[in-house]
Design a protein around this motif. Structure first.
Motif, mmCIF file in Angstrom:
data_model
loop_
_atom_site.group_PDB
_atom_site.id
_atom_site.type_symbol
_atom_site.label_atom_id
_atom_site.label_comp_id
_atom_site.label_asym_id
_atom_site.label_seq_id
_atom_site.Cartn_x
_atom_site.Cartn_y
_atom_site.Cartn_z
ATOM 1 N N GLY A 39 0.794 -1.038 -0.620
ATOM 2 C CA GLY A 39 -0.021 0.263 0.034
ATOM 3 C C GLY A 39 1.165 0.740 0.099
ATOM 4 N N GLY A 40 2.399 0.915 0.707
ATOM 5 C CA GLY A 40 2.833 2.412 1.025
ATOM 6 C C GLY A 40 2.195 3.173 1.537
ATOM 7 N N VAL A 41 3.061 5.046 1.056
ATOM 8 C CA VAL A 41 2.568 6.132 1.877
ATOM 9 C C VAL A 41 0.818 5.767 1.682
ATOM 10 C CG1 VAL A 41 2.662 8.366 2.424
ATOM 11 C CG2 VAL A 41 5.237 6.649 2.167
ATOM 12 N N SER A 42 0.610 5.899 0.701
ATOM 13 C CA SER A 42 -1.058 6.171 0.307
ATOM 14 C C SER A 42 -1.480 6.055 1.577
ATOM 15 C CB SER A 42 -1.181 5.968 -1.085
ATOM 16 O OG SER A 42 -2.303 6.613 -0.761
ATOM 17 N N VAL A 43 -1.373 4.356 1.403
ATOM 18 C CA VAL A 43 -2.403 3.762 2.304
ATOM 19 C C VAL A 43 -2.009 3.665 3.689
ATOM 20 C CG1 VAL A 43 -3.610 0.891 3.098
ATOM 21 C CG2 VAL A 43 -3.645 1.843 0.581
ATOM 22 N N HIS A 44 -0.424 4.146 4.049
ATOM 23 C CA HIS A 44 -0.739 3.458 5.719
ATOM 24 C C HIS A 44 -0.496 4.839 5.995
ATOM 25 C CE1 HIS A 44 -0.246 -0.817 5.566
ATOM 26 N NE2 HIS A 44 0.277 0.021 3.946
ATOM 27 N N THR A 45 -0.100 5.609 5.661
ATOM 28 C CA THR A 45 0.919 7.450 6.559
ATOM 29 C C THR A 45 0.105 8.314 6.236
ATOM 30 O OG1 THR A 45 2.556 7.419 5.509
ATOM 31 C CG2 THR A 45 2.337 6.268 7.630
ATOM 32 N N GLY A 46 -0.037 8.230 4.633
ATOM 33 C CA GLY A 46 -0.712 9.852 3.605
ATOM 34 C C GLY A 46 -2.493 9.759 2.911
ATOM 35 N N THR A 47 -2.498 9.496 2.320
ATOM 36 C CA THR A 47 -4.018 9.647 1.631
ATOM 37 C C THR A 47 -4.749 9.300 2.432
ATOM 38 O OG1 THR A 47 -2.635 10.007 -1.144
ATOM 39 C CG2 THR A 47 -4.798 9.773 -0.505
ATOM 40 N N ILE A 48 -5.151 8.229 1.893
ATOM 41 C CA ILE A 48 -5.865 7.214 2.618
ATOM 42 C C ILE A 48 -6.458 7.683 4.239
ATOM 43 C CG2 ILE A 48 -6.964 5.086 3.696
ATOM 44 C CD1 ILE A 48 -6.930 5.552 0.222
ATOM 45 N N PRO A 49 -5.682 7.094 5.955
ATOM 46 C CA PRO A 49 -5.815 7.702 7.013
ATOM 47 C C PRO A 49 -6.139 9.302 7.346
ATOM 48 C CG PRO A 49 -3.875 6.778 6.587
ATOM 49 C CD PRO A 49 -4.046 6.943 4.856
ATOM 50 N N SER A 50 -4.952 9.907 6.387
ATOM 51 C CA SER A 50 -5.167 11.702 6.554
ATOM 52 C C SER A 50 -6.866 12.066 5.752
ATOM 53 C CB SER A 50 -4.245 12.333 6.170
ATOM 54 O OG SER A 50 -4.223 12.235 4.384
ATOM 55 N N LYS A 51 -7.277 11.573 4.933
ATOM 56 C CA LYS A 51 -8.835 11.883 4.421
ATOM 57 C C LYS A 51 -9.691 10.866 5.631
ATOM 58 C CE LYS A 51 -6.357 13.405 1.323
ATOM 59 N NZ LYS A 51 -4.663 13.740 2.054
ATOM 60 N N THR A 52 -9.388 9.400 6.011
ATOM 61 C CA THR A 52 -10.358 8.602 6.710
ATOM 62 C C THR A 52 -10.164 9.912 7.934
ATOM 63 O OG1 THR A 52 -10.183 7.576 6.258
ATOM 64 C CG2 THR A 52 -10.940 6.699 8.532
ATOM 65 N N MET A 53 -9.477 10.318 8.186
ATOM 66 C CA MET A 53 -9.587 10.971 9.411
ATOM 67 C C MET A 53 -10.299 12.582 9.487
ATOM 68 S SD MET A 53 -6.034 13.514 11.839
ATOM 69 C CE MET A 53 -5.371 11.985 13.061
ATOM 70 N N ARG A 54 -9.818 13.375 8.037
ATOM 71 C CA ARG A 54 -10.372 14.087 7.747
ATOM 72 C C ARG A 54 -11.789 13.451 8.270
ATOM 73 N NH1 ARG A 54 -13.935 16.372 3.653
ATOM 74 N NH2 ARG A 54 -13.521 18.974 3.509
ATOM 75 N N GLU A 55 -12.778 12.706 7.673
ATOM 76 C CA GLU A 55 -13.932 12.094 6.790
ATOM 77 C C GLU A 55 -14.726 11.947 9.058
ATOM 78 O OE1 GLU A 55 -17.361 12.310 5.055
ATOM 79 O OE2 GLU A 55 -15.899 12.699 4.876
ATOM 80 N N THR A 56 -13.829 11.445 9.720
ATOM 81 C CA THR A 56 -14.107 11.688 11.046
ATOM 82 C C THR A 56 -14.310 12.897 12.031
ATOM 83 O OG1 THR A 56 -12.946 9.031 10.955
ATOM 84 C CG2 THR A 56 -13.968 9.932 13.259
ATOM 85 N N VAL A 57 -14.052 12.476 11.486
ATOM 86 C CA VAL A 57 -13.538 14.306 12.405
ATOM 87 C C VAL A 57 -15.222 15.402 11.840
ATOM 88 C CG1 VAL A 57 -13.158 16.292 12.250
ATOM 89 C CG2 VAL A 57 -11.341 14.768 12.539
ATOM 90 N N LEU A 58 -15.159 14.945 10.898
ATOM 91 C CA LEU A 58 -16.235 16.063 10.343
ATOM 92 C C LEU A 58 -17.602 15.255 10.504
ATOM 93 C CD1 LEU A 58 -15.241 17.364 6.595
ATOM 94 C CD2 LEU A 58 -15.243 18.408 8.727
ATOM 95 N N ASN A 59 -18.294 13.770 10.786
ATOM 96 C CA ASN A 59 -18.699 13.103 11.550
ATOM 97 C C ASN A 59 -19.451 13.861 12.229
ATOM 98 O OD1 ASN A 59 -19.724 12.597 8.192
ATOM 99 N ND2 ASN A 59 -18.408 10.409 8.920
ATOM 100 N N LEU A 60 -17.904 13.314 13.531
ATOM 101 C CA LEU A 60 -18.180 13.514 14.760
ATOM 102 C C LEU A 60 -18.784 14.840 15.649
ATOM 103 C CD1 LEU A 60 -15.676 10.606 15.765
ATOM 104 C CD2 LEU A 60 -18.063 10.409 15.546
ATOM 105 N N THR A 61 -18.090 15.246 14.722
ATOM 106 C CA THR A 61 -18.349 16.924 15.330
ATOM 107 C C THR A 61 -19.348 17.591 15.284
ATOM 108 O OG1 THR A 61 -16.782 18.141 13.286
ATOM 109 C CG2 THR A 61 -15.748 17.224 15.588
ATOM 110 N N GLY A 62 -20.218 17.103 13.580
ATOM 111 C CA GLY A 62 -21.097 17.828 12.923
ATOM 112 C C GLY A 62 -20.864 18.280 12.273
#
Length: 478
Positions: A39-62
């Motif tokens: 998966g490389g950086v994209s899957v483990h420390t870059g694109t996917i994790p950071s965008k998942t964090m973003r989506e989680t924050v937007l959902n949980l914070t409303g």
């Protein structure tokens, strides 16, 4: 010793696409991945994790509902770092499983270990257990990716001074955060933490930031950041970072000012993961940031049968473009000439709010001396925007006054990275303002902004000038 048609170093977006493309052409392919999972950086420390964090924050914070219910509204009252990590772990597991299955069904062999060159066609892979494999390859694709730049004057400690990879594993959400570097990564994390109501200070040594984005869009974006309590300090060169008596990082700025916060994130650049490849053995030289120069059309290095693709070759360093680079490299290696890529590709910044852009900025149009007109649409002008409670967000479209052709689309706001693809298609198909005015868009949608912005530009530059009303005969006689 085993022979392969292609050895790929790295399994990120560029590496996996190169490997799969070669396998589809019936070639024997080996992928060397230094980490235990693909998966490389994209899957483990870059694109996917950071965008998942973003989506989680937007959902949980409303966040998306605050336009209706106010800034104090939250879906989950007490959000912890564990809440952010849980969703990320599930997403990571899914992505790795998909990739492993993709490699397996295409008969791509995977070796976990660190690869390096022994000669132009000879690759050594040192496994985690110490064993060393040696292989020969007719062609090689270097897709090893990048890692965060870590200068000596930053006291990284895995506790409250992080780089952009380490921040994903933060154990406690801070009350305040300093981000050094207003590039794409720095801006994304600064706004993600701001959405958690963390007090964020963004420090950038240059007087401007995100210079490839249309300036009017940046002005709108800066207004949004300041409205959400993000302090932006441009033209602020960092002299040093030290820990105070309480163990908090203190960022000293050349002007004499300082910024103290609970956590500091250093996100000022990345460097290619090339120092252990032994590129000297094949005559390849990197630049000061470890990036490999290539032929922009073929992705070949100075050694014709060795290619490089993805972040390791530099700008634009996007997962989307890296995938296409990997595919192009594999096609060229085996004599298959793919059609030339489209002239324009979209750039997405997953900040809060999102930014996405395609085509020429207004500054580029001015520089080229093209007569033009702009059209603006505010998301709050659309029914869908009102339904969603959007108070901000805008679309800017640029058209040639001579040919009526679309020259660029620039969006800041909710859904920008999805909306941009309509503009991308019209731009690459050399479409004109008439497409947006004559076509019907679903109602209510944010995509209506295309029609609003195009009509705005048409009214300014293309609408026929109405003749003055006739003067009444009696009035003329008098």
């Amino acid at each position: 010793m085993a022979d392969y048609d292609l050895i790929v170093i790295g399994s990120g977006p560029a590496g996996r696409r190169a490997a799969i493309q070669a396998a589809k052409l019936g070639k024997a392919v080996l992928v060397a991945e230094k980490h235990r999972q693909v998966g490389g950086v994209s899957v483990h420390t870059g694109t996917i994790p950071s965008k998942t964090m973003r989506e989680t924050v937007l959902n949980l914070t409303g966040w998306r509902e605050r336009g209706f219910y106010g800034r104090s509204y939250r879906v989950k009252k007490d959000i912890s770092a564990a809440d952010l990590l849980n969703r990320g772990a599930k997403t990571l597991e899914y992505e790795v499983d998909v990739l492993e299955h993709q490699f397996s069904r295409n008969h791509v062999q995977i070796v976990s270990g660190e690869a390096s060159f022994l000669g132009p066609h000879d690759i050594q892979i040192r496994r985690d257990d110490g064993d060393v494999d040696r292989h020969r390859a007719a062609h090689v694709v270097i897709a090893c990716g990048t890692r965060p730049f870590r200068p000596d004057y930053i006291p990284f400690n895995d506790r409250n001074v992080f780089d952009s990879d380490e921040i994903l594993a933060i154990e406690t959400l801070p009350r305040s955060l300093t981000v050094i570097g207003a590039g794409v990564i720095g801006v994304e994390y600064a706004t993600i933490f701001s959405a958690l109501d963390v007090a964020v200070t963004l420090v950038e040594p240059r007087a401007t930031f995100l210079d490839f984005v249309d300036k009017e869009l940046i002005e709108e974006f800066v207004h949004e950041l300041r409205d959400h309590n993000v302090s932006i300090r441009l033209g602020s060169e960092v002299v040093s970072v030290k820990l105070d008596a309480a163990g908090r990082p203190v960022c000293e700025i050349a002007s004499g000012r300082s910024v103290t916060s609970d956590v500091l994130l250093f996100a000022a650049g990345r460097v290619g993961e090339t120092e252990k490849l032994n590129l000297a053995a094949v005559g390849i030289t990197c630049d000061h940031r470890g990036r490999i120069p290539v032929n922009a059309k073929t992705l070949q290095t100075v050694v014709p049968h060795i290619y490089a693709a993805g972040d390791v070759i530099g700008f634009p360093s996007l997962a989307s473009t890296s995938m296409e680079q990997g595919r192009l490299a594999a096609c060229h290696a085996f004599g298959l000439e793919p059609p030339a890529p489209p002239e324009f590709f979209p750039y997405g910044i997953y900040s809060v709010p999102e930014i996405s852009t395609v085509g020429m900025t207004e500054e580029e149009v001015l520089k080229r001396g093209i007569p033009y007109e702009c059209g603006i649409a505010r998301f709050r002008e659309t029914s869908r925007g009102h339904i969603m409670g959007l108070k901000s967000g805008m679309m800017k479209m640029i058209f040639s006054k001579k040919t009526r052709r679309l020259l660029g689309v620039h969006i800041v706001g909710e859904g920008a990275t999805e909306l941009i693809h309509i503009g991308q298609a019209v731009l690459n198909l050399k479409g004109t303002i008439d497409y947006f005015m004559d076509n019907t868009f679903n109602y209510p949608t944010l995509a209506e902004a295309y029609k609003i912005a195009s009509l705005d530009a048409w009214n300014r530059a293309f609408a026929p000038v109405a003749a003055p009303p006739p003067v009444p005969v009696q009035a003329a006689a008098s």
